[in-house]
Motif scaffolding. Structure first.
Motif, PDB file in Angstrom:
ATOM      1  N   VAL A   1      20.169  63.986  50.039  1.00  0.00           N
ATOM      2  CA  VAL A   1      21.236  63.313  49.052  1.00  0.00           C
ATOM      3  C   VAL A   1      21.509  64.209  48.094  1.00  0.00           C
ATOM      4  O   VAL A   1      20.603  65.001  47.377  1.00  0.00           O
ATOM      5  N   CYS A   2      22.685  63.916  47.635  1.00  0.00           N
ATOM      6  CA  CYS A   2      23.131  64.868  46.709  1.00  0.00           C
ATOM      7  C   CYS A   2      23.136  64.346  44.969  1.00  0.00           C
ATOM      8  O   CYS A   2      24.209  63.461  44.930  1.00  0.00           O
ATOM      9  N   PRO A   3      22.475  64.878  44.127  1.00  0.00           N
ATOM     10  CA  PRO A   3      22.513  64.429  42.853  1.00  0.00           C
ATOM     11  C   PRO A   3      23.325  65.020  42.129  1.00  0.00           C
ATOM     12  O   PRO A   3      23.855  66.330  42.327  1.00  0.00           O
ATOM     13  N   LYS A   4      23.844  64.642  40.869  1.00  0.00           N
ATOM     14  CA  LYS A   4      24.450  65.210  39.945  1.00  0.00           C
ATOM     15  C   LYS A   4      23.804  66.672  39.591  1.00  0.00           C
ATOM     16  O   LYS A   4      22.617  66.459  39.241  1.00  0.00           O
ATOM     17  N   LYS A   5      24.607  67.718  39.742  1.00  0.00           N
ATOM     18  CA  LYS A   5      23.654  69.292  39.451  1.00  0.00           C
ATOM     19  C   LYS A   5      23.348  69.053  37.890  1.00  0.00           C
ATOM     20  O   LYS A   5      22.216  69.484  37.797  1.00  0.00           O
ATOM     21  N   VAL A   6      24.262  69.047  37.065  1.00  0.00           N
ATOM     22  CA  VAL A   6      24.068  68.862  35.735  1.00  0.00           C
ATOM     23  C   VAL A   6      23.797  67.532  35.193  1.00  0.00           C
ATOM     24  O   VAL A   6      24.605  66.539  35.218  1.00  0.00           O
ATOM     25  N   PRO A   7      22.619  67.186  34.621  1.00  0.00           N
ATOM     26  CA  PRO A   7      22.173  66.072  34.479  1.00  0.00           C
ATOM     27  C   PRO A   7      23.313  65.143  33.514  1.00  0.00           C
ATOM     28  O   PRO A   7      23.470  65.938  32.577  1.00  0.00           O
ATOM     29  N   LEU A   8      23.584  63.926  33.592  1.00  0.00           N
ATOM     30  CA  LEU A   8      24.478  63.265  32.837  1.00  0.00           C
ATOM     31  C   LEU A   8      23.714  62.598  31.919  1.00  0.00           C
ATOM     32  O   LEU A   8      22.543  61.940  31.893  1.00  0.00           O
ATOM     33  N   GLN A   9      23.929  63.014  30.478  1.00  0.00           N
ATOM     34  CA  GLN A   9      23.287  62.709  29.342  1.00  0.00           C
ATOM     35  C   GLN A   9      24.368  61.583  28.551  1.00  0.00           C
ATOM     36  O   GLN A   9      25.425  62.229  28.067  1.00  0.00           O
TER      37      GLN A   9
END
Length: 499
Positions: free
Chosen positions: A482-490
């Motif tokens: 499963v591919c999460p967003k690499k740079v966390p969304l803030q």
């Protein structure tokens, strides 16, 4: 995947020493799909890069809808168009629905005693039937509605506090904890708070999917693969997450055994099967089987919901027009309700389009779990020999410009007056797969996605941290199963009149 550069260099050096001993395979006599030229020993591993689904898509533009590749000693074909994917997942589903043995997924799933990674067999069919009939029915999904609503309400309270302090919310982290809280209560009868996973659920789940999605040397180089994986750290990462998850399962099972008042959840059902009180065809579950099944429920249940909401919010903050239009719809439908329920979902047509488009442009599982051909089969006019691994590249299907106009742009309106859905019947949109191996927990996950998004978008406005503009938000994913967003969304929440 960056560690593969170390692997490729190491194995390529070894290939120079032993290439003279290699023999031509008699498979060359077959009408195999075309594919890129292979190097001795490593095959095409050097062409995978850090994002294999993207690399395979680029290669498929040259070599075709069904492409041959070689990963070490493993022969592979890659399906990249709706037509070839349909043949794999529907026309020849029974011939192509088994799983190869993969070292680290086997370890984490208690030697493939789960549903996702188990090879096609009587045991797999019984577990599949049990999950469909007992665990993921519409009735059971609805029975846990109050849990989802309570946990989302608690999440909203946290966001209100963040808004009052103007603190950014880390969506990658906080949504994994929200989803984890729901799954712990629904599936395990315990609260995430106070459990073995309380402080580490976000890291453990992400690392687990990194392990599950890895192209492990042990699978492709029988002699030296495990040594390579120890050098790269993959073996150690696998052991670390396995021990944490195993300890959590032991804690949840012990809690059930000590408290006879806990009834009608998933562990209760599995423990009754262990005791023989409920049958599983000709099988009686052991503790190992129970843990393998629990692993699927925990990992897939947490990660898919959390990452979906994160990606939707990412696309919305990057596309203010869509954000404004969706919030207008939600606030018009919900109006001044303080308590939002799942009954409100059906009236939100644009929300459904937004979620479909998020599934299309950022599919959570861009490369489906590899399949293995049970027998010789002919796909797209080409021979696929028995034991061949089959990769289905969902990313390639979703980004195909001959199917989707301007596929790299986030345009929910493409689904207006479009009956295409993500439930496995349309082979140009397959975020959950299709056929026998389709994700059985889709309805459970999507229910949480809908409820979370409605609350986030109805009760709050959202802004980027100071100095950031929508165009600064990147869409790069970290690679894993499963591919999460690499740079966390803030994002910073802003209180509104509906909060």
């Amino acid at each position: 995947m960056s560690l593969w550069y170390v692997i490729v260099g190491f194995v390529f050096f070894a290939s120079i020493l032993i290439a003279k001993n290699m023999k031509k395979s008699d498979k060359t006599k077959k009408n195999l799909p075309p594919g890129p030229w292979t190097l001795p020993i490593i095959g095409n591993l050097h062409q995978l890069g850090t994002h294999p689904h993207r690399s395979m898509f680029e290669l498929s533009k040259k070599y075709g809808a069904l492409m041959s590749m070689k990963f070490g000693s493993v022969s592979t074909v890659v399906a990249s168009t709706p037509e070839t994917v349909k043949e794999v997942l529907k026309t020849f589903d029974l011939d192509c629905c088994s799983r190869p043995y993969m070292t680290y997924p086997a370890r984490i799933t208690y030697n493939q005693n789960d549903l996702v990674f188990a090879p096609y067999s009587k045991y797999w069919r019984e577990v599949r039937k049990m999950t469909v009939v007992e665990l993921y029915t519409v009735k059971r999904v609805q029975s846990f509605r109050h849990v989802r609503e309570e946990e989302v309400a608690s999440f909203v309270d946290f966001i209100k506090e963040s808004a009052s302090l103007e603190n950014p919310v880390n969506f990658n982290e906080k949504l994994l904890k929200l989803s984890g809280s729901v799954i712990c209560r629904v599936g395990f009868g315990i609260n995430l708070k106070g459990s073995e996973l309380e402080n580490t659920v976000d890291q453990v789940i992400v690392q687990t999917f990194e392990v599950l999605g890895s192209f492990a040397a042990a699978d492709y180089f029988p002699v030296i693969g495990k040594l390579i994986d120890r050098i790269t750290g993959l073996h150690g990462k696998c052991e670390k997450v396995f021990k944490i998850l195993d300890s959590f399962f032991d804690q949840a099972i012990k809690h059930h055994l000590e408290d006879e008042g806990i009834k009608d959840d998933i562990i209760d059902l599995l423990l009754k099967m262990e005791k023989g009180e409920i049958g599983l065809g000709e099988y009686q579950l052991t503790r190992t089987h129970t843990k393998g099944i629990l692993f699927n429920i925990l990992s897939a249940g947490i990660d898919t919901s959390a990452q979906t909401v994160t990606w939707v919010m990412t696309h919305l903050i990057k596309n203010p027009r869509v954000m404004k239009k969706l919030q207008a719809e939600i606030r018009e439908v919900i109006q001044n309700k303080d308590h939002i329920t799942e009954d409100d979902i059906e009236r939100l047509e644009y929300l459904k389009m937004v979620i479909k488009e998020a599934f299309r442009i950022t599919p959570l599982v861009p490369l489906l779990v590899p399949r293995e051909a049970l027998r010789d089969v002919k796909i797209g006019g080409y021979d696929v020999p028995k034991k061949t691994w089959i990769h289905v590249n969902i990313w390639a299907v979703h980004m195909n410009p001959s199917i989707w106009k301007d596929p790299e742009y986030f345009i929910p309106e493409r689904f207006m007056n479009n009956e295409t859905d993500y439930k496995g019947l349309n082979f140009d949109l397959l975020p959950f797969g299709s056929g026998r191996r389709m994700c059985p927990g889709m309805a459970m996950g999507v229910a949480l996605v809908h409820l979370a998004l409605i609350n986030l978008l109805y009760r709050f406005d959202w802004k980027l941290p100071d100095g950031m503009e929508p165009e600064d938000v990147d869409l790069l994913e970290s690679y894993g199963l499963v591919c999460p967003k690499k740079v966390p969304l803030q994002l910073i929440p802003v209180l509104t009149q509906w909060t």
